[in-house]
Write an enzyme that holds these catalytic residues in place. Structure first.
Site, PDB file in Angstrom:
ATOM      1  N   ASP A 113      46.521  35.270  46.006  1.00  0.00           N
ATOM      2  CA  ASP A 113      46.420  36.227  45.033  1.00  0.00           C
ATOM      3  C   ASP A 113      47.653  37.272  45.208  1.00  0.00           C
ATOM      4  OD1 ASP A 113      44.603  37.831  43.365  1.00  0.00           O
ATOM      5  OD2 ASP A 113      44.892  39.242  44.792  1.00  0.00           O
ATOM      6  N   GLU A 118      50.924  20.971  57.915  1.00  0.00           N
ATOM      7  CA  GLU A 118      50.014  20.274  58.861  1.00  0.00           C
ATOM      8  C   GLU A 118      48.701  19.700  58.510  1.00  0.00           C
ATOM      9  OE1 GLU A 118      49.089  22.859  62.309  1.00  0.00           O
ATOM     10  OE2 GLU A 118      51.140  23.895  62.121  1.00  0.00           O
TER      11      GLU A 118
HETATM   12  O1  ISL Z   1      49.062  43.282  36.114  1.00  0.00           O
HETATM   13  C1  ISL Z   1      49.696  42.336  36.176  1.00  0.00           C
HETATM   14  C2  ISL Z   1      50.544  41.617  35.636  1.00  0.00           C
HETATM   15  O2  ISL Z   1      51.428  42.582  34.851  1.00  0.00           O
HETATM   16  C3  ISL Z   1      49.225  41.557  37.540  1.00  0.00           C
HETATM   17  O3  ISL Z   1      50.376  41.495  38.366  1.00  0.00           O
HETATM   18  C4  ISL Z   1      48.187  41.934  38.177  1.00  0.00           C
HETATM   19  O4  ISL Z   1      48.567  42.470  39.480  1.00  0.00           O
HETATM   20  C5  ISL Z   1      47.241  40.669  38.206  1.00  0.00           C
HETATM   21  O5  ISL Z   1      46.338  40.327  37.462  1.00  0.00           O
HETATM   22  C6  ISL Z   1      46.740  40.680  39.995  1.00  0.00           C
HETATM   23  O6  ISL Z   1      45.459  39.956  39.669  1.00  0.00           O
HETATM   24  C7  ISL Z   1      44.873  39.370  41.036  1.00  0.00           C
HETATM   25  O7  ISL Z   1      44.854  40.350  42.028  1.00  0.00           O
HETATM   26  C8  ISL Z   1      43.731  41.545  41.427  1.00  0.00           C
HETATM   27  C9  ISL Z   1      42.381  41.026  40.982  1.00  0.00           C
HETATM   28  O8  ISL Z   1      41.539  42.003  40.339  1.00  0.00           O
HETATM   29  C10 ISL Z   1      42.583  40.047  40.071  1.00  0.00           C
HETATM   30  O9  ISL Z   1      41.363  39.383  39.699  1.00  0.00           O
HETATM   31  C11 ISL Z   1      43.597  38.886  40.597  1.00  0.00           C
HETATM   32  O10 ISL Z   1      43.589  37.755  39.830  1.00  0.00           O
HETATM   33  C12 ISL Z   1      43.568  42.344  42.813  1.00  0.00           C
HETATM   34  O11 ISL Z   1      43.105  41.371  44.102  1.00  0.00           O
END
Ligand code: ISL
Length: 531
Positions: free
Chosen positions: A211, A253
């Site tokens: 993520d 691994e």
């Molecule tokens: O807004 C963005 C792109 O311009 C993204 O970088 C944004 O940071 C992205 O959508 C992050 O998403 C992920 O992390 C979040 C979560 O709410 C989302 O569901 C997940 O996919 C925070 O953990």
């Protein structure tokens, strides 16, 4: 390395991967929240669809302030979803059906209920516990101003990324205040994530989605973005590559794979994450964001292939996920691209048009070289749902001051059975289902050869015919995309205003919609042919 060497082991190079948003997939215990029991009962459906792997959004213990992306314990399953033992069973049962499992690791931040953050709060300013996060004194005469000017990573959010505590310290949270950012310069943070990776690989998962993968490293001096924009103080910093090299050593691994959530406009910077000793794959957001336009799509495809080639990584093709507007809704709008910054309530759409295009886009993406991600409900052609404002749960809506509709519209619990209560999801769903949801039910679509589900099943079944060779563009009229793959199988997509003739072929394998009476390919239709 030729394809034959990859063919046996490197399944992720050409896989169809289905994204399961557990909370909304299927509710096994009738409490209105999807769960692992629900997923287990639907494994035969997923096997019949023909997918190679499942990516599960976070299923860990979480206060659910951001749909589970606020993790309190990375080694426990949230009781709302089930137990760890059940997750282990699910992973094994899926594997028996030939389906691998990818879990979602959230390394940038933890929940404010995570033991580390609770300990940091209790230990007070200047304590070693606080060094695991980014705690700072504020600016201004009494420290009443946030330590810097960084913007929220929820695009559209008007809220600050710092929260002040009664003891005077502020802490950094690029997302909600319930998601404090970890300090990746700290060795304990690195060690902990190595252990978490091992934990899940030991349990039998085949891969890990990472993520917010480009956000972990921060400039240690936390400078104002306005003063020090290059290199960016918290996006795509060079230190990240070391982190991912150490992760790759763990994955190797176990023969595990990574897919990074890397939102970066710069193709060259993006590809750096895919070097042979880093991540295996990353989501293709330029394809996801691309408008329904032949020239733009062709450029997105060419850029993708060109950026992946030098590092030897396979491309991924993604049309939607749990963060973005559903495909049929987006393609039916005047602006068919996706942009977080442009999301607004009440954007008009023509769903019949959007659905026709989404069917063609399905055949396009499944014909391209690389792996394909499919988000639950995409195979049912679900539209983005309108969520009444008093039922919205997504923090993105609240943090934008109610201007961004949030992401709940693509997270509505799935319709399984047209005649059953709540369209067969289970108990009364945690988000309301639109009145017409039963029309999209999986059981109804399974019985209809012209349905979106039947199209996806047929396409995933036929997809191996394309082989794993490269793509060659064929001459085609303006607005038409036509390409061949090495095995002599062709894909033609008509995005022009008028119908198009088909290239010479020996067999028509699949169409996204009927050909016209002259055997020509209508607008917004795709076809697979044997040359
Ligand atoms: O807004 C963005 C792109 O311009 C993204 O970088 C944004 O940071 C992205 O959508 C992050 O998403 C992920 O992390 C979040 C979560 O709410 C989302 O569901 C997940 O996919 C925070 O953990």
């Amino acid at each position: 390395m030729g394809p034959s060497r990859h063919a046996r082991k490197e399944w992720w190079r050409s896989a169809v991967i289905y994204q399961v948003y557990v909370r909304s997939f299927a509710d096994g215990d009738g409490d209105g929240t999807g769960d692992l029991a629900g997923v287990r009962t639907r494994l035969p459906y997923l096997a019949e669809l023909g997918v190679d792997a499942l990516w599960f959004n976070p299923w860990y213990l979480s206060p659910m302030k951001d749909g589970g992306y606020d993790v309190a314990d990375y080694r426990a399953v949230d009781p709302a979803f089930g137990t760890l033992a059940e997750a282990e069973k699910l992973i094994a049962e899926a594997r028996e059906l030939g389906i691998r499992t990818i879990v979602d690791i959230v390394p940038n931040h933890v929940s404010d209920q995570h033991p580390w953050f609770r300990a940091a709060l209790a230990a007070g300013p200047g304590s070693p516990e606080r060094e695991l996060f980014h705690f700072r004194r504020g600016r201004g005469e009494h420290g009443e101003l946030p330590p810097n000017d960084w913007p929220s990573q929820f695009v559209g959010s008007t809220e600050p990324v710092w929260k002040r505590l009664p003891d005077g310290d502020w802490y950094l949270h690029l997302f909600t205040p319930e998601q404090p950012d970890l300090n990746w310069a700290h060795p304990a943070v690195r060690q902990e994530h190595q252990d978490i990776l091992r934990f899940w690989f030991e349990l039998g998962v085949a891969g890990v989605r990472i993520d917010s993968a480009a956000l972990l490293a921060k400039d240690p001096s936390l400078p104002d973005l306005a003063d020090a924009p290059h290199p960016h103080p918290f996006i795509d910093r060079d230190e990240l590559h070391d982190i991912y090299r150490s992760w790759r050593a763990v994955a190797d691994e176990y023969d595990g794979m990574f897919v990074g959530e890397v939102w970066l406009p710069d193709a060259e910077r993006f590809a750096r994450y895919l070097r042979p000793d880093e991540l295996h794959t990353a989501f293709n957001f330029s394809f996801l964001s691309c408008p329904w336009d032949a020239g733009r799509l062709r450029t997105a495809i060419d850029t993708t292939l060109a950026e992946h080639a030098p590092v030897g990584a396979p491309a991924t093709w993604v049309l939607c996920n749990h963060d973005v507007t559903r495909t049929v809704t987006r393609y039916g709008r005047a602006d068919t691209g996706f942009d977080f910054a442009k999301k607004a309530f009440g954007t008009p759409t023509d769903l019949a048009l959007g659905t026709r295009r989404a069917r063609a886009a399905a055949l396009l993406s499944l014909a391209l070289p690389g792996s394909v991600y499919l988000y639950q409900g995409e195979e049912l052609g679900l539209p983005e749902a309108d969520i009444p404002r008093d039922r919205v749960e997504d923090p993105m809506y609240f943090r934008s001051g109610g201007t961004d509709p949030g992401r709940d519209g693509c997270r509505v619990p799935l319709p399984w059975a047209a005649e059953a209560p709540y369209a067969g999801f289970g108990g009364e769903p945690w988000l309301p289902q639109p009145a017409d949801w039963p029309e999209y039910a999986a059981d109804r679509q399974a019985a209809d050869p012209a349905s979106m589900l039947s199209l996806y099943r047929a396409a995933i079944g036929l997809r191996p015919a394309f082989g794993d060779g490269p793509l060659t563009w064929l001459p085609a009229p303006e607005g038409v995309l036509a390409f061949a793959r090495a095995e002599g199988v062709l894909c033609v997509v008509n995005l022009a205003d008028e119908s198009a003739g088909l290239p010479p072929h020996t067999e028509l394998l699949l169409t996204s919609g009927p050909l016209d009476e002259d055997g020509r390919l209508p607008t917004d239709t795709a076809v697979w042919l044997r040359g």
